[in-house]
Design an enzyme around this catalytic site. Structure first.
Site, mmCIF file in Angstrom:
data_model
loop_
_atom_site.group_PDB
_atom_site.id
_atom_site.type_symbol
_atom_site.label_atom_id
_atom_site.label_comp_id
_atom_site.label_asym_id
_atom_site.label_seq_id
_atom_site.Cartn_x
_atom_site.Cartn_y
_atom_site.Cartn_z
ATOM 1 N N HIS A 1 0.718 -1.375 -0.181
ATOM 2 C CA HIS A 1 0.009 0.552 -0.117
ATOM 3 C C HIS A 1 1.035 1.299 0.458
ATOM 4 O O HIS A 1 0.088 2.245 0.253
ATOM 5 C CB HIS A 1 -0.794 -0.480 1.388
ATOM 6 C CG HIS A 1 -1.534 -0.966 1.179
ATOM 7 N ND1 HIS A 1 -3.078 -1.457 1.331
ATOM 8 C CD2 HIS A 1 -1.575 -2.142 2.323
ATOM 9 C CE1 HIS A 1 -3.116 -2.853 1.018
ATOM 10 N NE2 HIS A 1 -2.165 -3.092 2.120
ATOM 11 N N SER B 1 14.799 22.227 -16.107
ATOM 12 C CA SER B 1 13.085 22.881 -15.879
ATOM 13 C C SER B 1 13.984 24.146 -16.435
ATOM 14 O O SER B 1 15.054 24.877 -16.253
ATOM 15 C CB SER B 1 13.097 22.942 -14.950
ATOM 16 O OG SER B 1 12.302 24.497 -15.168
ATOM 17 N N LYS C 1 16.288 21.692 -11.054
ATOM 18 C CA LYS C 1 15.356 20.493 -10.780
ATOM 19 C C LYS C 1 16.125 19.611 -11.923
ATOM 20 O O LYS C 1 16.860 19.954 -12.774
ATOM 21 C CB LYS C 1 13.834 20.755 -12.053
ATOM 22 C CG LYS C 1 12.730 22.026 -11.218
ATOM 23 C CD LYS C 1 12.061 20.917 -10.103
ATOM 24 C CE LYS C 1 11.647 19.897 -10.661
ATOM 25 N NZ LYS C 1 10.064 19.739 -11.254
ATOM 26 N N GLU D 1 9.323 8.682 -16.917
ATOM 27 C CA GLU D 1 9.106 9.444 -17.575
ATOM 28 C C GLU D 1 8.336 8.740 -18.361
ATOM 29 O O GLU D 1 7.033 8.745 -18.596
ATOM 30 C CB GLU D 1 8.086 10.920 -17.140
ATOM 31 C CG GLU D 1 8.706 11.497 -15.460
ATOM 32 C CD GLU D 1 9.406 12.283 -15.385
ATOM 33 O OE1 GLU D 1 7.973 13.386 -15.234
ATOM 34 O OE2 GLU D 1 9.781 13.031 -14.835
#
Ligand code: ARG
Length: 458
Positions: free
Chosen positions: A156, A277, A283, A290
């Site tokens: 979980h 970024s 970043k 992804e």
């Protein structure tokens, strides 16, 4: 430009309608397979006496010239010639003259296109299996460096029980082993030759299907000519296997994305697999992971696209089937590039063992150890579970962990608890004691790594 099938037509064709019907921009990806298929077909036509030996020889050498030109990037395909099959026939005609027109004896584009796809997929499934093998090798090599690196195991997405980091990596090794095996199974259905089914009904010429299948290296031939030209199950099966494989990569990508976050800081991906970024200077984003997670969507889409194309089709060939190729090629490319990227990401990722370990010490992932401790001393496990549950609740209120509970307090709860409990509660001990087969115990993990190395011939 004159159509190869133009005899029955009076009206001129319309370029933009031709463009809609053409598949050359897509199916030129199997130009190589188309020539190989034609070479096998003409060899059979010559050997069975359907064509004169000189005719077959002339066509063969013309096809070989096309093979060389293709390899050098010298062939130009046109939309007017519709697809790879008609383009090749036109090019052959330009090379050797009218005898080129005899190549299509006892053949249709329907069995030709199916043959090309079987050949294409056979080769590419093997390349994908090799790419899976490479990723497995990277995982096992990384696991071997981290047999004793302890991390939180989750259910979980909550800390559950501590595990070895290697154990986590090896779970993906196993998934990939199944993926490779599934693709191996699918080869049974890919490795069948449709050539000789002709348009749908077979042919009046005395062809030798076993000979062409043999020349092309196929294990078997389709038993039914209608099935041979309309079957796309082998592509569906490939796309299903590909979807499961991408789902595995996507789950793993998701974990890497979590692990690189500020909250986890379990791993760092090298710069090559990350991007910055345009506005936030700090970043470093796990873009490649992804993208792999994202590309899983297009592979599922390719599977559903083809299932939908097929669901209402009467036998045998229908032009709808031309829509079967783009998703197949796209899936092959997506799998090969995703697997390659993943392999590099794993090989170069930096693992923060200390952060992982610390994360197992500020939690209650040792609660099962305490319950097991009591159960091993004869208390029914359910009672032990209840006692430890209450203790955890009390600890959360006071803001400390099981390893911080004083011995006197433990003994007030149960006289069964002795001073050795603190070692049992240590995450390292918890991992090392899980000797059950396939468990996370260091000995188990080490032997899983040995087996994996043997299987991969590392
Ligand atoms: N380009 C076609 C396809 O990909 C080849 C087969 C065409 N056959 C036909 N009867 N029109 O499906």
């Amino acid at each position: 430009m004159e159509k190869l099938w133009g005899g029955r037509f009076e009206g001129a064709s319309t370029p933009w309608i031709d463009a809609f019907g053409a598949s050359i921009e897509v199916d030129q990806a199997m130009a190589e397979q188309d020539l190989i298929g034609s070479l096998a077909h003409v060899k059979m036509l010559g050997e069975t006496g359907i064509l004169e030996p000189e005719e077959a020889a002339a066509i063969s050498s013309g096809l070989q010239i096309l093979q060389q030109k293709l390899a050098r990037g010298e062939l130009t395909f046109t939309i007017q010639n519709e697809d790879i099959h008609l383009n090749m026939e036109k090019l052959l005609h330009a090379e050797i003259g009218p005898v080129a027109g005899k190549l299509h004896t006892a053949r249709s584009r329907n069995d030709q296109v199916a043959t090309d796809m079987h050949l294409y997929l056979k080769t590419h499934v093997q390349l994908i299996q090799e790419a899976i093998h490479d990723l497995q090798t990277a995982l096992v090599a990384k696991a071997a460096e981290h047999i004793e690196t302890v991390m939180p195991g989750y259910t979980h997405l909550q800390h559950a029980q501590p595990i070895a980091f290697a154990h986590h990596l090896l779970a993906y090794y196993e998934m990939l082993a199944r993926d490779k095996e599934r693709l191996q199974d699918s080869l049974k259905r890919i490795d069948i030759c449709p050539l000789g089914a002709a348009a749908l009904a077979g042919t009046t010429f005395p062809i030798d299907r076993a000979m062409t299948a043999d020349t092309l290296g196929f294990q078997a031939i389709y038993a039914n000519s209608l099935d041979a030209v309309s079957d796309r199950d082998f592509i569906l099966e490939f796309l299903s296997d590909a979807s499961i494989l991408m789902m595995h990569l996507s789950r793993f990508a998701e974990e890497l994305i979590l692990w690189t976050s500020h909250e986890f800081q379990f791993v760092t991906l090298t710069d090559a697999y990350s991007t910055g970024s345009s506005i936030m200077p700090q970043k470093k984003n796990p873009d490649m992971a992804e993208l792999i997670r994202g590309k899983t969507g297009r592979v599922y889409g390719n599977l559903f696209g083809l299932l939908t194309v097929l669901k209402g089709l009467p036998l045998a060939y229908n032009k709808d089937l031309q829509e079967d190729k783009e998703g197949m090629f796209d899936t092959v490319e997506t799998l090969l590039s995703s697997l390659k990227i993943f392999t590099g990401m794993i090989e170069t990722m930096e693992v923060h063992s200390e952060t992982m370990r610390q994360s197992t010490e500020k939690d209650f992932s040792n609660a099962t150890e305490l319950a097991d401790y009591l159960a091993a001393k004869g208390l029914p496990f359910r009672e032990a579970h209840e006692i430890v549950g209450k203790l955890v609740l009390a600890c959360t209120k006071k803001g400390y962990y099981l390893q911080n509970v004083p011995l006197a307090d433990y003994q007030a709860i149960s006289p069964l608890i002795e001073a050795d409990i603190y070692d049992k509660l240590a995450s390292r001990t918890a991992v090392s004691r899980r000797h059950s087969e396939g468990g996370t115990g260091f000995d188990q993990v080490a032997s899983q790594i040995e087996k994996a190395k043997q299987a991969l011939q590392m």
